[in-house]
Design a protein around this motif. Structure first.
Motif, PDB file in Angstrom:
ATOM      1  N   LEU A 133       0.828  -1.214   0.000  1.00 34.08           N
ATOM      2  CA  LEU A 133       0.000   0.000   0.000  1.00 34.08           C
ATOM      3  C   LEU A 133       0.858   1.260   0.000  1.00 34.08           C
ATOM      4  CD1 LEU A 133      -2.795  -1.079   2.518  1.00 34.08           C
ATOM      5  CD2 LEU A 133      -3.106  -0.565   0.086  1.00 34.08           C
ATOM      6  N   GLU A 134       1.914   1.237   0.776  1.00 30.31           N
ATOM      7  CA  GLU A 134       2.809   2.399   0.812  1.00 30.31           C
ATOM      8  C   GLU A 134       3.497   2.610  -0.542  1.00 30.31           C
ATOM      9  OE1 GLU A 134       5.353   1.433   4.026  1.00 30.31           O
ATOM     10  OE2 GLU A 134       3.940   2.100   5.593  1.00 30.31           O
ATOM     11  N   ALA A 135       3.908   1.486  -1.197  1.00 29.47           N
ATOM     12  CA  ALA A 135       4.521   1.604  -2.528  1.00 29.47           C
ATOM     13  C   ALA A 135       3.512   2.150  -3.543  1.00 29.47           C
ATOM     14  CB  ALA A 135       5.040   0.246  -2.986  1.00 29.47           C
ATOM     15  N   ASP A 136       2.249   1.653  -3.443  1.00 30.99           N
ATOM     16  CA  ASP A 136       1.201   2.167  -4.337  1.00 30.99           C
ATOM     17  C   ASP A 136       0.986   3.660  -4.123  1.00 30.99           C
ATOM     18  OD1 ASP A 136       0.903  -0.335  -5.374  1.00 30.99           O
ATOM     19  OD2 ASP A 136      -0.893  -0.837  -4.191  1.00 30.99           O
ATOM     20  N   ALA A 137       1.006   4.082  -2.869  1.00 27.24           N
ATOM     21  CA  ALA A 137       0.822   5.509  -2.560  1.00 27.24           C
ATOM     22  C   ALA A 137       1.949   6.347  -3.155  1.00 27.24           C
ATOM     23  CB  ALA A 137       0.748   5.710  -1.050  1.00 27.24           C
ATOM     24  N   ALA A 138       3.178   5.826  -3.068  1.00 22.42           N
ATOM     25  CA  ALA A 138       4.319   6.562  -3.629  1.00 22.42           C
ATOM     26  C   ALA A 138       4.195   6.664  -5.149  1.00 22.42           C
ATOM     27  CB  ALA A 138       5.624   5.859  -3.236  1.00 22.42           C
ATOM     28  N   ARG A 139       3.783   5.552  -5.792  1.00 29.56           N
ATOM     29  CA  ARG A 139       3.610   5.596  -7.250  1.00 29.56           C
ATOM     30  C   ARG A 139       2.502   6.572  -7.650  1.00 29.56           C
ATOM     31  NH1 ARG A 139       4.548  -0.001  -6.792  1.00 29.56           N
ATOM     32  NH2 ARG A 139       2.306  -0.399  -6.740  1.00 29.56           N
ATOM     33  N   ASP A 140       1.398   6.547  -6.881  1.00 34.06           N
ATOM     34  CA  ASP A 140       0.312   7.488  -7.176  1.00 34.06           C
ATOM     35  C   ASP A 140       0.765   8.931  -7.026  1.00 34.06           C
ATOM     36  OD1 ASP A 140      -1.350   5.463  -7.764  1.00 34.06           O
ATOM     37  OD2 ASP A 140      -2.578   5.582  -5.944  1.00 34.06           O
ATOM     38  N   GLN A 141       1.568   9.195  -6.006  1.00 38.23           N
ATOM     39  CA  GLN A 141       2.056  10.554  -5.789  1.00 38.23           C
ATOM     40  C   GLN A 141       2.940  10.999  -6.959  1.00 38.23           C
ATOM     41  OE1 GLN A 141       1.236  12.654  -3.311  1.00 38.23           O
ATOM     42  NE2 GLN A 141       2.484  14.268  -4.251  1.00 38.23           N
ATOM     43  N   GLU A 142       3.815  10.105  -7.412  1.00 37.30           N
ATOM     44  CA  GLU A 142       4.685  10.429  -8.542  1.00 37.30           C
ATOM     45  C   GLU A 142       3.867  10.680  -9.813  1.00 37.30           C
ATOM     46  OE1 GLU A 142       8.465   8.478 -11.039  1.00 37.30           O
ATOM     47  OE2 GLU A 142       7.503   7.393  -9.376  1.00 37.30           O
ATOM     48  N   THR A 143       2.892   9.781 -10.038  1.00 32.55           N
ATOM     49  CA  THR A 143       2.028   9.954 -11.214  1.00 32.55           C
ATOM     50  C   THR A 143       1.259  11.266 -11.140  1.00 32.55           C
ATOM     51  OG1 THR A 143       1.781   7.561 -11.418  1.00 32.55           O
ATOM     52  CG2 THR A 143       0.144   8.935 -12.547  1.00 32.55           C
ATOM     53  N   ASN A 191     -10.516  16.228 -13.085  1.00 31.01           N
ATOM     54  CA  ASN A 191     -10.778  14.834 -12.741  1.00 31.01           C
ATOM     55  C   ASN A 191      -9.556  14.194 -12.091  1.00 31.01           C
ATOM     56  OD1 ASN A 191     -13.333  15.043 -13.821  1.00 31.01           O
ATOM     57  ND2 ASN A 191     -12.731  14.274 -15.841  1.00 31.01           N
ATOM     58  N   VAL A 192      -8.359  14.610 -12.558  1.00 30.51           N
ATOM     59  CA  VAL A 192      -7.132  14.064 -11.956  1.00 30.51           C
ATOM     60  C   VAL A 192      -7.058  14.429 -10.476  1.00 30.51           C
ATOM     61  CG1 VAL A 192      -4.622  14.329 -11.914  1.00 30.51           C
ATOM     62  CG2 VAL A 192      -5.794  13.931 -14.074  1.00 30.51           C
ATOM     63  N   ASP A 193      -7.322  15.698 -10.166  1.00 30.15           N
ATOM     64  CA  ASP A 193      -7.290  16.120  -8.755  1.00 30.15           C
ATOM     65  C   ASP A 193      -8.319  15.344  -7.931  1.00 30.15           C
ATOM     66  OD1 ASP A 193      -5.328  17.948  -9.323  1.00 30.15           O
ATOM     67  OD2 ASP A 193      -6.721  19.610  -9.648  1.00 30.15           O
ATOM     68  N   HIS A 194      -9.534  15.224  -8.455  1.00 38.59           N
ATOM     69  CA  HIS A 194     -10.588  14.524  -7.717  1.00 38.59           C
ATOM     70  C   HIS A 194     -10.234  13.049  -7.540  1.00 38.59           C
ATOM     71  CE1 HIS A 194     -14.587  13.635  -6.264  1.00 38.59           C
ATOM     72  NE2 HIS A 194     -14.731  12.699  -7.205  1.00 38.59           N
ATOM     73  N   GLU A 195      -9.757  12.416  -8.609  1.00 35.14           N
ATOM     74  CA  GLU A 195      -9.409  10.997  -8.536  1.00 35.14           C
ATOM     75  C   GLU A 195      -8.260  10.759  -7.553  1.00 35.14           C
ATOM     76  OE1 GLU A 195      -7.947   7.357 -11.505  1.00 35.14           O
ATOM     77  OE2 GLU A 195      -8.297   9.387 -12.292  1.00 35.14           O
ATOM     78  N   PHE A 196      -7.270  11.653  -7.578  1.00 33.25           N
ATOM     79  CA  PHE A 196      -6.139  11.478  -6.663  1.00 33.25           C
ATOM     80  C   PHE A 196      -6.591  11.622  -5.208  1.00 33.25           C
ATOM     81  CE2 PHE A 196      -2.459  13.277  -4.342  1.00 33.25           C
ATOM     82  CZ  PHE A 196      -1.600  12.196  -4.463  1.00 33.25           C
ATOM     83  N   GLU A 197      -7.458  12.590  -4.963  1.00 37.10           N
ATOM     84  CA  GLU A 197      -7.962  12.761  -3.585  1.00 37.10           C
ATOM     85  C   GLU A 197      -8.711  11.518  -3.119  1.00 37.10           C
ATOM     86  OE1 GLU A 197     -10.284  16.260  -3.831  1.00 37.10           O
ATOM     87  OE2 GLU A 197      -8.579  17.639  -3.967  1.00 37.10           O
ATOM     88  N   GLU A 198      -9.533  10.943  -3.997  1.00 34.49           N
ATOM     89  CA  GLU A 198     -10.264   9.726  -3.620  1.00 34.49           C
ATOM     90  C   GLU A 198      -9.302   8.565  -3.362  1.00 34.49           C
ATOM     91  OE1 GLU A 198     -13.049   8.908  -6.685  1.00 34.49           O
ATOM     92  OE2 GLU A 198     -14.584  10.266  -5.882  1.00 34.49           O
ATOM     93  N   ARG A 199      -8.303   8.415  -4.247  1.00 28.30           N
ATOM     94  CA  ARG A 199      -7.338   7.320  -4.079  1.00 28.30           C
ATOM     95  C   ARG A 199      -6.558   7.476  -2.769  1.00 28.30           C
ATOM     96  NH1 ARG A 199      -6.145   4.389  -8.785  1.00 28.30           N
ATOM     97  NH2 ARG A 199      -4.016   3.989  -8.089  1.00 28.30           N
TER      98      ARG A 199
END
Length: 687
Positions: A65-75, A321-329
């Motif tokens: 989960l932490e790795a996924d969060a880091a990848r999402d942040q980079e994306t 949509n990117v901002d909204h999707e990132f906040e939800e993720r």
């Protein structure tokens, strides 16, 4: 037993977390790993206790989960950078496009106004040039009429003056009745001349006196009394006619000079008008080209602006949509991390560990009792698998149902897991394949539409260029034909000028030869009859007053008095020859001047036409080059359309069945997975 509460706890935990299995598959797996040994009573050693495996699995989940969060942040950071950069660039492009449209609109208006103004100016200048040419032609016609009129008047004056001089000479030399008839004839010829009747200074009384003199019988005494008055009247008439002749010649010279000055001034004005027309036509052509280029540039700019505006609108929507999707993720993942951390804490506390150790002992005892139900559970699991296999037609399920009655539960559950993993992967692959097909078909459709529009635009462009080439070719041919016609006209004018000059040389030679012959004749007569007209009159014996003398015994032999009239006529003819020669020289000069002006105008016209041909040939070459490029682009576009059509055919062949049956296939696999899960659950209960 205390272990029952523990079993209930894990069952409730598994049920509660089952609602969130879509968030992370490892969480559901962990619950199953935890619940299965507790409910089924599998006896394990200390090193293989399920609680230890669950904690380790939860820790792996936490790391994942932490790795996924880091990848999402980079994306997310990359997407934000992309959004900001493209939004800035597109805003600048839109601002520049609007400014360019404003500039091009002003340029089009200015060019259109300049074009209209130049067309009006050219029309007015052409009108003024035509009026100038007409003015020169009218002045030439007026001058010719004046010259013709003066030639006639001059001829009449010369003849009348010659007649008057002859009459006066006869009056001076009259010497008796025998010569009276000659005097009367001379006076009558003088007063009956064309110009004599037009004299305004001769009164009616004096005219009657002349008529009375002419009507008096020969030899009457009244003749001698009237001759002096008649001599005075004729002298007065001679002086007036000589003055009229001199004034007329001065007027004719002044008229000719005035015409030349007018002609020169008008020619200069016409040349200036022609140059102004040529300059304005060039300016008009430049304004037309500038106008057309501005219109094309305006259309391209508007199309680019529309594309940039649409791109910016889509960009803003996508970035929102990117901002909204990132906040939800982030929110969902944080919730998962908190749940995993809380679960690890619950499982690793001392009280929980002691309670679960006791429950493990209870489960170990209960495992011996559960073997009685193995056969029944094998049958239930096999029945479930057979039902699913009958519904889906999956032969692997039939084989698995047969293996349930024979093989070890661990091996069977591993096979169920493998098949379930395979089905899930197939579902994932089909989702990817569906997305791929949808995206590729949409992209192919868009590319085909763009290529089709481009193909149509290129077709139109090629047709327009072909029309332009044909029009330019026609203009070049017309200009070439006009040049050839102008050259032919110049050649004809040159031939006519040579013929006119030859006629002029012959006429001049004839007039001069005539004058020389007349001079020789006059010299020959003067050798016999005297030098000047006055001398010839004196030789006849005429005086101012007529005297009566007695008749002689013999008539005195005298030289023929008719020589005076002959000599006067010869002098008049000499003057006429000189006048004709002078007129011929004047006409030749004017004709040569007109010919040179015509040649100069024609050469200027040829130069202008040659320039137009050169410009049109350059424009035609450019149009041909553009047409070749457009035809090459058209061929490339046609090839691109063929490629897109082939790709579309391949995509439809590969994707149509999948897209049409996607929901059905997904539902069938979900049923298979549910059956596998149910069978595994049954087998897990038997264990």
């Amino acid at each position: 037993f205390g272990s029952r509460s523990q079993i209930a706890f894990w069952g409730a935990c598994a049920h509660r977390r089952g609602a969130e299995k879509h968030r992370h598959p490892h969480l559901v797996a962990a619950m199953r790993v935890l619940a299965a040994p507790l409910l089924c009573g599998i006896a394990l050693g200390e090193a293989e206790r399920p609680i230890t495996k669950v904690v380790n699995l939860l820790k792996e989940m936490q790391t994942s989960l932490e790795a996924d969060a880091a990848r999402d942040q980079e994306t997310y950071e990359k997407l934000v950078c992309w959004c900001q950069t493209n939004e800035k660039q597109k805003k600048e492009a839109i601002e520049a496009g609007n400014a360019k449209i404003t500039e091009l609109t002003a340029t089009i208006q200015d060019s259109a106004a300049s074009k209209a103004s130049l067309e009006v100016e050219i029309k007015q200048e052409q009108k003024e040039l035509g009026a100038g040419k007409n003015s020169v032609a009218q002045a030439r016609a007026d001058r010719e009429r004046e010259a013709d009129s003066w030639y006639s008047d001059e001829k009449d004056l010369v003849q009348s003056i010659a007649a008057l001089k002859n009459a006066i000479t006869m009056l001076k030399k009259q010497n008796g009745g025998a010569a009276l008839l000659d005097v009367v004839h001379a006076v009558r010829a003088a007063v009956d001349s064309p110009r004599a009747a037009q004299l305004t200074t001769v009164s009616a009384d004096r005219r009657r006196a002349v008529q009375s003199f002419l009507q008096a019988p020969a030899g009457e005494g009244s003749y001698s009394n009237q001759s002096g008055m008649i001599f005075g009247i004729l002298t007065s008439m001679l002086e007036e006619m000589e003055k009229d002749l001199e004034d007329g010649r001065r007027g004719e010279a002044a008229g000719a000079e005035g015409y030349e000055q007018l002609k020169s001034a008008k020619q200069a004005e016409n040349d200036a008008a022609k140059k102004a027309i040529a300059d304005h036509k060039q300016e008009l052509a430049d304004a037309q080209v500038k106008l057309e280029h501005a219109k094309e540039d305006l259309e391209d700019t508007r199309n680019a602006l529309a594309a940039d505006t649409k791109f910016l609108s889509d960009l803003k929507l996508r970035c929102q949509n990117v901002d909204h999707e990132f906040e939800e993720r982030v929110a969902d993942r944080n919730e998962e991390l908190v749940a995993v951390a809380d679960t690890i804490k619950i499982l690793t506390e001392d009280d929980a560990a002691e309670t679960m150790n006791r429950s493990m002992s209870f489960l170990e005892l209960g495992s011996r009792v559960s073997k009685v139900n193995d056969r029944r559970l094998r049958g239930q699991a096999s029945s479930v698998l057979l039902q699913v296999a009958a519904s889906s037609g999956n032969r692997q399920l039939l084989g698995l149902a047969d293996a349930v009655g024979r093989d070890d539960f661990v091996k069977i559950k591993a096979a169920i897991d493998d098949m379930a993993a395979q089905l899930k992967q197939e579902m994932i692959d089909e989702v990817k394949h569906r997305d791929f097909c949808t995206e590729e078909l949409d992209e192919n459709e868009k590319d085909t539409a763009v290529a089709t529009r481009k193909h149509a635009d290129l077709d139109k462009k090629i047709d327009d260029l072909q029309l332009t080439i044909e029009e330019l070719t026609k203009e070049i041919e017309q200009a070439t034909a006009e040049i050839a016609t102008t050259k032919v006209e110049i050649k004809k004018a040159g031939m006519n000028r040579e013929a006119e000059n030859a006629d002029f040389q012959a006429e001049l030679k004839d007039q001069r030869a005539t004058a020389e012959i007349l001079k020789k004749a006059m010299t020959r007569l003067q050798a016999v009859y005297g030098g000047t007209a006055e001398e010839r009159l004196a030789a006849t014996g005429a005086s101012g007053f007529m005297q009566q003398v007695p008749p002689p015994a013999f008539e005195k032999q005298e030289k023929n008095k008719g020589s005076t009239g002959v000599l006067s006529m010869i002098e008049g003819l000499v003057q006429d020859a000189k006048k004709a020669a002078a007129d011929a020289v004047t006409a030749e000069t004017e004709a040569q001047s007109d010919y040179e002006a015509f040649v100069a105008d024609s050469n200027r016209s040829i130069e202008q036409l040659q320039k137009e041909i050169s410009d049109n040939e350059d424009a035609r070459a450019k149009a041909k080059e553009d047409k070749v490029l457009a035809e090459s682009d058209l061929a490339d576009t046609a090839g691109e359309l063929d490629r897109l059509a082939k790709v579309a055919g391949d995509l439809h062949g590969d994707c149509d069945f999948l897209l049409k049956n996607f929901e059905t296939r997904q539902k069938a696999r979900e049923d298979e997975l549910q059956g596998l899960a149910e069978a595994k659950s049954i087998l897990s209960g038997a264990a």
